[in-house]
Design an enzyme around this catalytic site. Structure first.
Site: not given
Ligand SMILES: [Fe+2]
Length: 229
Positions: A152, A165
């Site tokens: 992204y 994450h």
């Molecule tokens: Fe991220």
């Protein structure tokens, strides 16, 4: 997307993290030997910390190990299904049972289900869970099934490579917040969070999904290493 990256943890948090990474430069990753007197024992290098970023969930909803299905959904999440396994270890390579591992990630379009992600050109996937809360067993093991997240746009021409994450909480060791990457992805070398790390630190965060997991999906192994308790 201008200005958004300040919320992605690069603004005020960035310099501090760079300092932390530099402090870690002298550490080696992977297995090494520590010699204490006449006794040599295996050692595991601390996992390099990474910024939490702005997309930690604002509310915890469904959080089981299978991120590719949600209750009441219409099917499986879009994208390539993968399996992630591993063990949480301490720096003596001793497994840590009883840890809680939080994982969260973008969907296949590179979109987080989070109010701060306003990337309306990247659709949400109603069948993607986006977050899981896992625990380690007596051998420090954990496992979840998800999809390969999309990349992204971050800031300027910086595009974040696919990543997951992690926030790992242990009963008696300090927690670690980091990000797991996909080995060999062409965006890894340009990423402003991953590329500055030492090769050894990078090797600890970049996972090869070259094994076969359940149902024939690609499987990777990521072993977070926590400091001494
Ligand atoms: Fe991220």
């Amino acid at each position: 997307m201008a200005g958004k990256e300040e919320h992605r943890g690069i603004g005020p948090d960035g310099p501090r993290c760079l300092v932390r990474r530099r402090l870690l430069t002298g550490l080696t990753a992977g297995a090494a030997l520590i010699v204490t007197g006449r006794v040599a024992r295996a050692a595991c290098a601390l996992t390099a910390p990474q910024v939490e970023g702005p997309f930690y969930p604002v509310a915890i909803g469904e959080n089981d190990w299978d991120l590719t299905r949600v209750s009441g959904g219409t099917g499986r999440a879009e994208g390539e299904v993968i399996e992630v396994i591993g063990r949480v270890l301490d720096t003596q390579c001793k497994p840590l049972p009883g840890c809680v591992i939080e994982v969260w990630q973008a969907n296949v379009h590179g979109r987080y289900s989070h109010p701060r992600d306003r990337g309306d050109d990247r659709p949400l996937d109603p069948n993607f869970q986006g977050y899981a809360r896992l625990s380690t067993d007596q051998e420090g093991r954990y496992r979840f099934v998800t999809i390969v997240p999309g990349s992204y746009p971050a800031m300027g021409d910086w595009v974040r490579p696919p990543h997951i994450h992690y926030k790992v909480h242990a009963p008696f060791n300090p927690p670690v917040t980091t990000q797991m990457y996909f080995a060999g992805h062409p965006l890894n070398d340009k990423d402003l969070l991953l590329a500055p790390l030492t090769p050894a630190q990078r090797a600890g965060l970049e996972v090869a999904f070259d094994a076969k997991g359940a149902d024939g999906v690609r499987r990777g192994t990521f072993n977070p290493v926590l400091g001494a308790g």
